[in-house]
Design an enzyme around this catalytic site. Structure first.
Site, short mmCIF file in Angstrom:
data_model
loop_
_atom_site.label_atom_id
_atom_site.label_comp_id
_atom_site.label_asym_id
_atom_site.label_seq_id
_atom_site.Cartn_x
_atom_site.Cartn_y
_atom_site.Cartn_z
N SER A 131 0.83 -1.19 0.00
CA SER A 131 0.00 0.00 0.00
C SER A 131 0.87 1.26 0.00
O SER A 131 1.64 1.47 -0.93
CB SER A 131 -0.97 -0.05 1.18
OG SER A 131 -2.01 0.87 1.04
N ASP A 152 -9.65 -5.71 -5.33
CA ASP A 152 -9.13 -4.62 -4.50
C ASP A 152 -9.84 -3.32 -4.84
O ASP A 152 -9.72 -2.81 -5.96
CB ASP A 152 -7.62 -4.48 -4.72
CG ASP A 152 -6.93 -3.72 -3.60
OD1 ASP A 152 -7.59 -2.85 -3.00
OD2 ASP A 152 -5.75 -3.98 -3.35
N HIS A 193 -7.47 -5.82 -0.81
CA HIS A 193 -6.31 -5.10 -0.27
C HIS A 193 -5.67 -5.78 0.93
O HIS A 193 -4.45 -5.90 1.01
CB HIS A 193 -6.75 -3.69 0.11
CG HIS A 193 -5.66 -2.69 0.13
ND1 HIS A 193 -5.02 -2.24 -1.01
CD2 HIS A 193 -5.08 -2.02 1.17
CE1 HIS A 193 -4.11 -1.35 -0.69
NE2 HIS A 193 -4.12 -1.19 0.63
#
Length: 407
Positions: free
Chosen positions: A178, A348, A381
């Site tokens: 991320s 995601d 995610h």
């Protein structure tokens, strides 16, 4: 950038809302600063499984003291004189190094890599619980929080790379998740770090943020950007503070926002989390960051470019950058022979497939022999760091990539 005429929320803030909501629902309590006892990752999560572990402090050029956890070898290591290649793991926004350690050793990346012969270093970003010190500033001072992800790319990562390189005498591998991918890409584009780097694995990469798909994200983005001055007067953005709690209630009051299915609504439909993992997550996250960092992420989503922090008017930008607009990080300038592994998920909602494809287009001239892309259709995610099957689906591929680029 906009979605159906509305601003899009950046990934870190959406993840914050999810974290905060779960914290509220589970009635967890957490001190804002200086709790009675902060147990390091070694004692809380590593030594209990039979690994050697060291807690280390690394100072950045601008004075922040970062806590770093080192797992120098695996449980079955035969001796301390074996040369092991270092690998640095960098977490995302509003979490800390604990986010890599939510599952048992056979399922979490740091211990898998340690058991496979790597010297593992786990970073903790400035402002999180293990990195709340400075050479002369205190977290109670606003100046302590005068930074965005620009400084993470320009100061935190270089300090960590320099320290690990100096301690081991080796180039290192890097794993980011991320926000840990965004700051790495920004650094690489300015030719920082690359002289000390063997390869980089970027999981659920964040660069462009124009296609996030969640009603909660849209509402929160509009409210956050519009209310940041009034609602978050403090420079520290503490997700468990009073202001953030008020803000969450405001967002969840919107009829189009479903705050009872936040995990799916924000991150996408994670396929592979279990209850014990989520419970451990609730006990440890979220963590503080700078409000300026959150605003910078919002700018990244709004403007559709990967650029330095925008001070809001041409004169201030001119003072800081010598230009009326913030400089852009040209991701196409990343050295084409730098080995890169990118893994992203079809479910995601934060690192959206279309945004990743834009990143891949920036890297279209990358050396094909140095560039590996993995698409995991069922992953969202959180699966990349907490999925119970991530070892088989993703981490084995990361290990193979590192082995292919070990020289």
């Amino acid at each position: 950038m906009a979605l159906h005429g509305m601003p899009i929320l950046f990934a870190g803030f959406a993840f914050f809302v999810f974290n905060l909501f779960l914290m509220l629902m589970s009635h967890q309590a957490y001190g804002i600063w200086d709790p009675p006892a902060v147990i390091g990752l070694c004692d809380s999560s590593v030594r209990v499984y039979g690994y050697k572990c060291h807690e280390i402090n690394v100072k950045t050029q601008d004075g922040y003291i970062l806590g770093v956890t080192r797992i120098p070898n695996g449980r079955s290591a035969s001796g301390d004189n074996v040369t092991r290649t270092p690998v640095l793991l960098q977490h995302g926004v509003l979490v800390d190094g604990m986010s890599w350690l939510m599952n048992k050793p056979e399922q979490n990346l740091p211990m898998i890599l340690a058991d496979k012969g790597f010297d593992v270093w786990i970073a903790n970003t400035r402002g999180t619980r293990y990195s709340r010190r400075h050479t002369y500033l205190q977290p109670s001072q606003s100046e302590f929080w005068n930074w965005s992800w620009d400084e993470l790319a320009a100061y935190d990562l270089p300090a960590l790379f320099d320290y690990v390189h100096n301690q081991t005498g080796q180039k290192l591998h890097y794993v980011g998740h991320s926000l840990g991918t965004l700051i790495a890409l920004a650094s690489f584009s300015e030719r920082l770090l690359v002289d000390k780097l063997k390869s980089a694995a970027l999981l659920s990469p964040i660069a462009y943020l124009s296609h996030m798909k969640t009603a909660l994200g849209v509402v929160a983005a509009k409210a956050f950007v519009g209310e940041v001055g009034k609602m978050f007067g403090l420079k520290e953005f503490n997700p468990k503070g009073e202001e953030a709690t008020r803000f969450l209630r405001y967002v969840c009051a919107h009829p189009e926002v479903d705050c009872y299915d936040l995990l799916t609504a924000i991150t996408g439909k994670n396929c592979c989390l279990n209850t014990s993992t989520v419970n451990l997550f609730l006990k440890n996250e979220p963590q503080s960051t700078a409000t300026k960092n959150m605003v910078h992420l919002a700018q990244t989503a709004r403007d559709g470019v990967v650029a330095k922090y925008n001070y809001g008017n041409p004169s201030d930008n001119l003072i800081h950058y010598g230009t009326v607009k913030p400089p852009i990080y040209k991701l196409s300038d990343i050295p084409p022979k730098l080995p890169l592994f990118i893994s992203y998920g079809g479910q995601d909602a934060l690192s959206d497939v279309r945004d990743v494809e834009q990143l891949l287009d920036d890297l279209k001239l990358h050396d094909v022999l140095k560039f590996t892309v993995q698409f995991v259709k069922d992953y969202a995610h959180a699966d990349f760091i907490m999925g119970v099957n991530a070892a088989d689906v993703v981490y084995n591929q990361v290990y193979k990539f590192f082995m292919n680029h070990r020289f």
